[in-house]
Each structure stands twice: as C-alpha cells, then as structure tokens.
Design an enzyme around this catalytic site. Structure first.
Site, PDB file in Angstrom:
ATOM      1  N   TYR A   1     -35.354  -1.124  51.733  1.00  0.00           N
ATOM      2  CA  TYR A   1     -35.898  -0.137  50.795  1.00  0.00           C
ATOM      3  C   TYR A   1     -35.264   1.236  51.035  1.00  0.00           C
ATOM      4  CZ  TYR A   1     -39.426   2.744  48.386  1.00  0.00           C
ATOM      5  OH  TYR A   1     -40.071   3.653  47.566  1.00  0.00           O
TER       6      TYR A   1
HETATM    7  N1  LIG Z   1     -45.842   3.601  44.735  1.00  0.00           N
HETATM    8  C1  LIG Z   1     -45.389   4.455  45.651  1.00  0.00           C
HETATM    9  O1  LIG Z   1     -46.105   4.892  46.565  1.00  0.00           O
HETATM   10  C2  LIG Z   1     -43.963   4.931  45.572  1.00  0.00           C
HETATM   11  C3  LIG Z   1     -43.470   5.808  46.540  1.00  0.00           C
HETATM   12  C4  LIG Z   1     -42.167   6.263  46.458  1.00  0.00           C
HETATM   13  C5  LIG Z   1     -41.372   5.849  45.397  1.00  0.00           C
HETATM   14  N2  LIG Z   1     -41.866   4.996  44.466  1.00  0.00           N
HETATM   15  C6  LIG Z   1     -40.992   4.600  43.345  1.00  0.00           C
HETATM   16  O2  LIG Z   1     -41.551   5.094  42.151  1.00  0.00           O
HETATM   17  C7  LIG Z   1     -41.237   4.219  41.067  1.00  0.00           C
HETATM   18  C8  LIG Z   1     -42.524   3.818  40.362  1.00  0.00           C
HETATM   19  O3  LIG Z   1     -43.434   3.283  41.302  1.00  0.00           O
HETATM   20  P1  LIG Z   1     -44.783   2.556  40.789  1.00  0.00           P
HETATM   21  O4  LIG Z   1     -45.684   2.487  41.952  1.00  0.00           O
HETATM   22  O5  LIG Z   1     -45.212   3.167  39.504  1.00  0.00           O
HETATM   23  O6  LIG Z   1     -44.169   1.094  40.524  1.00  0.00           O
HETATM   24  P2  LIG Z   1     -44.841  -0.166  39.807  1.00  0.00           P
HETATM   25  O7  LIG Z   1     -46.191   0.173  39.277  1.00  0.00           O
HETATM   26  O8  LIG Z   1     -44.672  -1.300  40.749  1.00  0.00           O
HETATM   27  O9  LIG Z   1     -43.854  -0.386  38.570  1.00  0.00           O
HETATM   28  C9  LIG Z   1     -42.548  -0.814  38.750  1.00  0.00           C
HETATM   29  C10 LIG Z   1     -41.899  -0.899  37.391  1.00  0.00           C
HETATM   30  O10 LIG Z   1     -40.524  -1.330  37.546  1.00  0.00           O
HETATM   31  C11 LIG Z   1     -40.266  -2.338  36.580  1.00  0.00           C
HETATM   32  N3  LIG Z   1     -39.210  -3.232  37.023  1.00  0.00           N
HETATM   33  C12 LIG Z   1     -39.127  -3.878  38.210  1.00  0.00           C
HETATM   34  N4  LIG Z   1     -38.013  -4.609  38.256  1.00  0.00           N
HETATM   35  C13 LIG Z   1     -37.375  -4.435  37.076  1.00  0.00           C
HETATM   36  C14 LIG Z   1     -36.181  -4.947  36.498  1.00  0.00           C
HETATM   37  N5  LIG Z   1     -35.392  -5.804  37.149  1.00  0.00           N
HETATM   38  N6  LIG Z   1     -35.832  -4.550  35.247  1.00  0.00           N
HETATM   39  C15 LIG Z   1     -36.608  -3.708  34.573  1.00  0.00           C
HETATM   40  N7  LIG Z   1     -37.757  -3.189  35.057  1.00  0.00           N
HETATM   41  C16 LIG Z   1     -38.128  -3.549  36.286  1.00  0.00           C
HETATM   42  C17 LIG Z   1     -41.594  -3.049  36.417  1.00  0.00           C
HETATM   43  O11 LIG Z   1     -41.625  -3.662  35.158  1.00  0.00           O
HETATM   44  P3  LIG Z   1     -42.235  -5.146  34.889  1.00  0.00           P
HETATM   45  O12 LIG Z   1     -43.387  -4.979  33.970  1.00  0.00           O
HETATM   46  O13 LIG Z   1     -41.110  -5.828  34.253  1.00  0.00           O
HETATM   47  O14 LIG Z   1     -42.619  -5.740  36.239  1.00  0.00           O
HETATM   48  C18 LIG Z   1     -42.566  -1.889  36.459  1.00  0.00           C
HETATM   49  O15 LIG Z   1     -42.678  -1.285  35.192  1.00  0.00           O
HETATM   50  C19 LIG Z   1     -40.474   3.061  41.676  1.00  0.00           C
HETATM   51  O16 LIG Z   1     -39.094   3.288  41.551  1.00  0.00           O
HETATM   52  C20 LIG Z   1     -40.898   3.100  43.128  1.00  0.00           C
HETATM   53  O17 LIG Z   1     -39.947   2.517  43.999  1.00  0.00           O
HETATM   54  C21 LIG Z   1     -43.133   4.521  44.533  1.00  0.00           C
END
Ligand SMILES: NC(=O)c1ccc[n+]([C@@H]2O[C@H](COP(=O)([O-])OP(=O)(O)OC[C@H]3O[C@@H](n4cnc5c(N)ncnc54)[C@H](OP(=O)(O)O)[C@@H]3O)[C@@H](O)[C@H]2O)c1
Length: 237
Positions: free
Chosen positions: A155
């Site tokens: 990651y």
């Molecule tokens: N959550 C945290 O604490 C945190 C911290 C730091 C950074 N981030 C980053 O912030 C961003 C959003 O986080 P979140 O928590 O909102 O994530 P999330 O709720 O898990 O959503 C992830 C999104 O990415 C999409 N996705 C995954 N693989 C894909 C692919 N191959 N092609 C197209 N779409 C794809 C998923 O769509 P589907 O509907 O297709 O699954 C979903 O809409 C991410 O980049 C994550 O790494 C999160």
C-alpha cells in the site's frame, strides 16, 4: 475571493461509489459541474446516484483495464463534450504480514487498484485536456505514502507512486494549462474504519466532506497556480 463555481465544467470522478468518491461527486454537482460517475458496478452506481440526468452520467469501468479506461473518457466526451476535471479517487487498502510473508498477489493488487487506475484514467483524460489547453487532475494518495509503515509495504509503495506520477504530470503539462495535485488523507471517518477500529476516537478522523472541500478547491480556477502538490489532510488523526 470568489466562491468556487464549476458551472460549465465537466468532471470525471473515479471511485464514485466509495465513501470519499460520493462526497466529491456531490460537492462537484452542488457547485454546478456536470459529472461522470465512474465505478465498476452499474448496480452500485445506480444505488448511489439513481439514473443519468443532464448533470450526471453513470459510467461502468474497471480502471485497471486499458480499454475500459479509454472508453470511460470517450463516453464522457461523447455525452458532455469535454473533460475539465479528473478526480482519481478509486483505490484500496490492505495490511498483511511482514514483507517476507507478503503475497505477490497483494503487491499486484495494491499497485493495480491505487497506481495503475490513476495512471490509466489520467492517460485517458489528458488528450482531451490538452486539446482544450485546460485541465485539473486531483488524485488521492495517503499519509502512509510519506514513509514506509510496517505491514503496509504494498500500500505504501502504491500510494507513493501516486505522488510521483502527480509530480511528473505537473512538470510535463505545466505549459498546457493543466495542473496535477494530490491529497494525503489521514484516517478517513468511514463506516468500514469504524467497524475495523471500534475503540478509536472517531472525532479525530477526517470527515470525507473535509477532504472533498480540498479536492473541490484544487479542481477550481482558484487553484490555477497550484501544481505538483501533495497536501496532507489528516484532521486530528
Ligand atoms: N479510508 C481511509 O482511511 C483512507 C485513508 C487514506 C487514503 N484513502 C484513499 O482514499 C480513496 C477513497 O477511500 P474510501 O475509503 O472512500 O474507499 P472505498 O469506500 O473503499 O471506495 C473505493 C472506490 O474505488 C473503486 N474502485 C476500486 N477498484 C477499482 C477499479 N479497478 N476500477 C474502478 N474503480 C475501482 C470502488 O468502486 P467499486 O464500486 O467498483 O468497488 C470504490 O468506488 C482511496 O484511494 C483510498 O485508498 C483512504
């Protein structure tokens, strides 16, 4: 300073079905943009947004696939005529054992979902931005990209790639009216994180709406002089 106004702008939001993606899409729509909402599942997109309208289209694409990333950009231009903003929100997280026990599959999955999606979506949208000599690319890295953390090697490496590609694009398109920036969220206040860490103080985590505000700014005309930045947005996490 003028209020942010995205009237007339067309934005692509990847990861639109996720926690942050939904907050970003709503912020863009609320500020007058027309938005291409991108996710892998038509059902999940419909559950989040209902149907298409003059302000939004639902685009199904697996952005780890070259052909689907290209088709996503083409569909947006076919329906809305242009692409002004790309918000690369799609991503995923995994923690695992130490490196000597880490599966190569986890390595590939983290690089694919976090870095390859960002690379392919940016590559697909850039020609359209170049043609109009205007564009904003805002991507989501993570605090964990700044320094390698135990049990998060794949990651951390993948989110570091997001920062480096952002800097590359900022340098390459500086003279073309296109900016590229990324944000580094700390722990986001999501239902998944609350389930995974039930004893944590959720008030310290950063709300998706606060991250969306920073992304909205970076996508706006007001941020035209900001490029190549990696902005920490940690809340108190
Ligand atoms: N959550 C945290 O604490 C945190 C911290 C730091 C950074 N981030 C980053 O912030 C961003 C959003 O986080 P979140 O928590 O909102 O994530 P999330 O709720 O898990 O959503 C992830 C999104 O990415 C999409 N996705 C995954 N693989 C894909 C692919 N191959 N092609 C197209 N779409 C794809 C998923 O769509 P589907 O509907 O297709 O699954 C979903 O809409 C991410 O980049 C994550 O790494 C999160």
């Amino acid at each position: 300073m003028a209020m942010i106004d995205l009237q007339g702008r067309v934005a692509v939001v990847t990861g639109a079905t996720g926690n942050l993606g939904q907050a970003v899409a709503r912020a863009f729509l609320d500020h007058g943009a027309r938005v291409a909402l991108v996710g892998r599942s038509a059902e999940r997109l419909a559950a989040c947004y209902g149907g298409a309208s003059e302000h939004q289209i639902l685009v199904t694409a697996d952005l780890t696939r070259e052909d689907e990333a290209t088709a996503m950009a083409q569909r947006t231009v076919a329906d809305f005529g242009r692409i002004d903003i790309l918000a690369n929100i799609a991503g995923g997280f995994t923690m695992g054992p130490r490196l000597h026990e880490t599966d190569a599959q986890d390595w590939e999955r983290m690089l694919d979902v976090n870095a390859r999606t960002m690379f392919l979506a940016s590559r697909a949208c850039l020609p359209h931005m170049l043609a109009q000599r205007r564009g904003r690319i805002v991507s989501v890295s993570a605090r964990a990209a700044r320094e390698g953390k135990p049990r998060m090697g794949p990651y951390c490496a993948a989110k570091s790639a997001v920062i480096r590609l952002t800097e590359t694009m900022a340098a390459e398109y500086r003279d073309d009216g296109i900016t590229a920036n990324c944000i580094l969220p700390g722990t986001i206040d999501t239902p998944e994180n609350r389930r995974a860490m039930p004893d944590a103080d959720f008030n310290r985590w950063v709300p998706p709406g606060d991250l969306a505000s920073v992304i909205l700014f970076l996508a706006s005309d007001a941020a035209r002089s900001v490029t190549g930045a990696a902005i920490p947005v940690y809340g108190r996490s």
